[in-house]
Write an enzyme that holds these catalytic residues in place. Structure first.
Site, PDB file in Angstrom:
ATOM      1  CG  ASP A 140      -4.337  10.925  36.071  1.00  0.00           C
ATOM      2  OD1 ASP A 140      -3.174  11.068  36.502  1.00  0.00           O
ATOM      3  OD2 ASP A 140      -5.360  11.259  36.706  1.00  0.00           O
ATOM      4  CD  GLU A 169      -5.939  14.371  34.520  1.00  0.00           C
ATOM      5  OE1 GLU A 169      -7.069  13.944  34.774  1.00  0.00           O
ATOM      6  OE2 GLU A 169      -5.132  13.769  33.784  1.00  0.00           O
ATOM      7  CG  ASP A 198      -7.618   8.472  33.556  1.00  0.00           C
ATOM      8  OD1 ASP A 198      -7.963   8.502  34.741  1.00  0.00           O
ATOM      9  OD2 ASP A 198      -7.326   9.517  32.900  1.00  0.00           O
ATOM     10  CG  ASP A 222     -11.893  11.976  33.093  1.00  0.00           C
ATOM     11  OD1 ASP A 222     -12.663  12.124  32.112  1.00  0.00           O
ATOM     12  OD2 ASP A 222     -12.285  11.757  34.256  1.00  0.00           O
TER      13      ASP A 222
END
Ligand code: TSJ
Length: 664
Positions: free
Chosen positions: A525, A452, A527, A529
């Site tokens: 990541d 990513e 997180d 997203d």
């Protein structure tokens, strides 16, 4: 008694000039009939036939007889008015002589009578005369028989064609019929073959009989059975074009019992004030192809042209309008395409007009622009009238239903084609600058990290072992495959890059044997997203590369969430649950660093924590995981963003504890 014998001597000088014209034909026959092969041989017969057809088509007579003789000659006879026998006012010879001795003589007598002549484009009966060993004309009128003969003969050491044996004469032989008779023998010195083909002639005469309603055409072949008997075929169609369409549809199943026949005429609006006549018959069948046969002045226009275009446009327009009017097409639905209204259509279009212009590769395409307007306007008007009649409503319904189903099939085929095209473009897709491939050539040892973001991609590129690890950074967010048709997915660059890098194809064409990397690692990541991107990728693999997941090639890379460090000790923590354990293990004074993203790690750290096969944690994705991701995406995409994000975080966690962990 010789007809005008003395006068004929008077215009000898003029005759010589004319004969020089015919000399040109013998000198370069190809210029006049295209070829001296079998096609050219038939051409000189059609020149004669066309003239007879015109006479009948113009309402004079109703019968044409074509005879093929044992001596290689052929004759054509009609029961029209008879070729003019009187002296032409300016040329000073009989009409017969003008017609057979003057190049392009057709139509000079009375242009109205040749108005719709197929012979207009032709080179005239004089060419037939010039290329014949001999030619005999008989005209039956005034209860008598007129006769004139021509022959090819030596003149001053050269062979001249079409030389009169005598001027037109009244033989005095009584007849109580009217008409014209022409018999000629194609010259063996000119033609490669002089053998007329029965089937060629038969099928063209049948076609002409269809095109000219009620005209009787008789074909006699006296060459069969050594002259002991002769073959006779007779064509006469009272139904005209309708019979033609029925004949063409003989081996098909009609969708409605009777062909639709429409006819009419239009004054030309370009100022020439010539009338264009149109006749058309059409019938739908169960086949999926279209069969449109068009003619101008009885000449087949195989390449179509303006008249055909006018017909197609009008058919599309009228049927679309009617489909809306009758509710077969809803207001918001797009119009059907022309093709949709022509699936299974058999149609014969025949027009008659003056000054025809031919175009195209084989000069069989009508070029006159006025024909487009005329046909389109006549056809529209007549077709609308036809369908307004209550007894024709059922036929309209059948046709509209057929067209709508054709449109559905077309749409499905189009999608399939687009997919195929997109697939093909993937093969040639340029990966340079995106994929950092590995040097190793063994797919079973190779790994593809889909990372990513560009910056993390850069770090991973530095961190990797390039002998077996390839890096593919994802710039934007990949497309949500669930909500898109495959063609749209394939339009997305990120997706195409992935497909291209994997090399194993997509959808039905997916073949795991061609896979370039046996481990496909999604590295995003830790997180929201990151979870979202991961879910999107899994959805894509689940939908379009199921076997990639099924065979255990898809993994989730596990970057650490925290670093817990003190002096010499260093622990990477991959979940909140692990954090407490690590804290107590490291003891008081431990420094805890939380990684918000991959980009916060150095290349060395990324290698150690996430990519080094000896230390990393990879979670192998099961088909259930992928299915869950798909469900997640499909149910929640488009809903409130916050809700979606929480849901993904809560449900799409790939935690070390939850899954089978692959350590290499
Ligand atoms: F091509 C041809 F000349 F060889 C030929 C012409 C061959 C055959 C078999 C028939 C004909 C032909 C010509 N049949 N009918 C006619 N009609 C006229 O030439 C004709 C007759 C009368 C009038 C008129 O104005 O009274 C005008 C024409 C053109």
């Amino acid at each position: 008694m010789w007809y005008n014998d003395c006068m004929s001597r008077e215009y000898k000088a003029k005759d010589i000039k004319v004969l020089e014209g015919l000399d040109a034909v013998r000198l370069r026959p190809g210029m006049y009939i295209g070829t001296t092969g079998v096609k050219g041989l038939h051409h000189i017969l059609w020149e004669i036939v066309d003239n007879a057809i015109d006479e009948v088509a113009n309402g004079h007579g109703n019968h044409i007889i074509v005879t093929l003789y044992e001596d290689g000659s052929a004759s054509v006879e009609d029961n029209g008015r008879g070729i003019p026998v009187d002296i032409h006012p300016t040329l000073g010879v009989s009409g017969v002589e003008v017609i057979f001795s003057t190049l392009h003589a057709g139509g000079k007598f009375d242009s109205d009578n040749y108005a719709h002549s197929g012979g207009l484009h032709g080179v005239g009966s004089s060419v037939t005369n010039a290329l014949s060993e001999w030619l005999i004309v008989e005209v039956y009128k005034n209860r008598t028989t007129y006769r004139m003969e021509f022959e090819a003969k030596m003149v001053d050491g050269k062979i001249k064609g079409g030389v009169p044996r005598y001027s037109l004469m009244d033989t005095g032989q009584y007849v109580n019929k009217r008409g014209s008779f022409v018999r000629f023998k194609p010259d063996k010195k000119i033609f490669e073959t002089t053998n007329f083909n029965l089937e060629t002639i038969s099928s063209r005469l049948k076609e002409l009989a269809f095109l000219n309603k009620g005209m009787k055409v008789t074909l006699i072949d006296e060459r069969v059975n050594m002259g002991l008997s002769s073959l006779k075929r007779e064509y006469c169609f009272e139904g005209g074009l309708n019979d033609f369409v029925k004949y063409l549809n003989e081996t098909k199943s009609p969708a409605h019992a009777e062909p639709i026949f429409l006819g009419g005429k239009r004054e030309d609006v370009t100022g020439k004030k010539d009338t264009i006549y149109m006749e058309v018959a059409l019938q739908y069948t169960d086949v999926y192809t279209e069969h449109i046969y068009s003619y101008v002045n009885n000449i087949p226009t195989s390449e179509g042209g303006t008249h055909e275009t006018g017909l197609k446009r009008a058919l599309t327009k009228v049927l679309n309008d009617l489909a809306r009017k009758h509710g077969a097409l809803k207001e918001k639905e797009a119009n059907l395409q022309g093709d949709d209204f022509r699936e299974g259509l058999t149609c014969v279009l025949s027009i008659r007009m003056q000054n025809i212009q031919f175009e195209g590769q084989t000069k069989t395409k009508l070029g006159n622009p006025e024909a487009l307007d005329a046909v389109s306007s006549i056809f529209s008007e007549k077709l609308l009238e036809y369908f307004e009649l209550p007894e024709n409503k059922a036929t309209l319904d059948i046709i509209l239903k057929k067209a709508i189903s054709a449109a559905k099939v077309r749409e499905a085929v189009r999608k399939q084609k687009e997919i195929t095209r997109a697939k093909n473009s993937i093969e040639n897709f340029n990966l340079v600058g995106k994929l950092s491939s590995c040097t190793g050539k063994k797919p079973e040892f190779n790994e593809l990290f889909i990372v990513e973001g560009d910056s993390a991609g850069g770090t991973a590129k530095q961190a990797r072992n390039r002998s077996f690890q390839a890096i593919l950074p994802l710039r934007g967010k990949p497309l949500n495959a669930e909500k898109k048709r495959l063609d749209q997915v394939l339009a997305n660059e990120e997706m195409r890059t992935i497909i291209s890098a994997l090399g194993s194809g997509i959808g039905e064409d997916f073949n795991v044997e061609n896979l370039n990397y046996h481990k496909v690692v999604i590295l995003s990541d830790a997180d929201q997203d990151g979870a979202h991107i991961r879910a999107i990728l899994l959805t894509f693999f689940f939908r379009y590369m199921k076997d990639l997941v099924n065979e255990g090639h898809v993994y989730i890379g596990m970057p650490p969430l925290y670093k817990v460090a003190k002096k010499d000790t260093l622990e990477y923590v991959y979940s909140d649950k692990e954090l407490d354990e690590a804290k107590s293990k490291v003891g008081r004074g431990a420094i805890i660093q939380r990684y918000k993203g991959l980009g916060e790690m150095s290349a060395e750290q990324l290698w150690t924590t996430t990519m080094d096969p000896d230390k990393r944690t990879l979670v192998q994705v099961s088909i259930e995981d992928a299915a869950r991701a798909e469900k997640l995406i499909s149910t929640l995409m488009g809903d409130a963003v916050d809700l979606r994000k929480t849901y993904i975080i809560e449900n799409a966690n790939f935690a070390k504890e939850d899954s089978f962990v692959d350590k290499r």
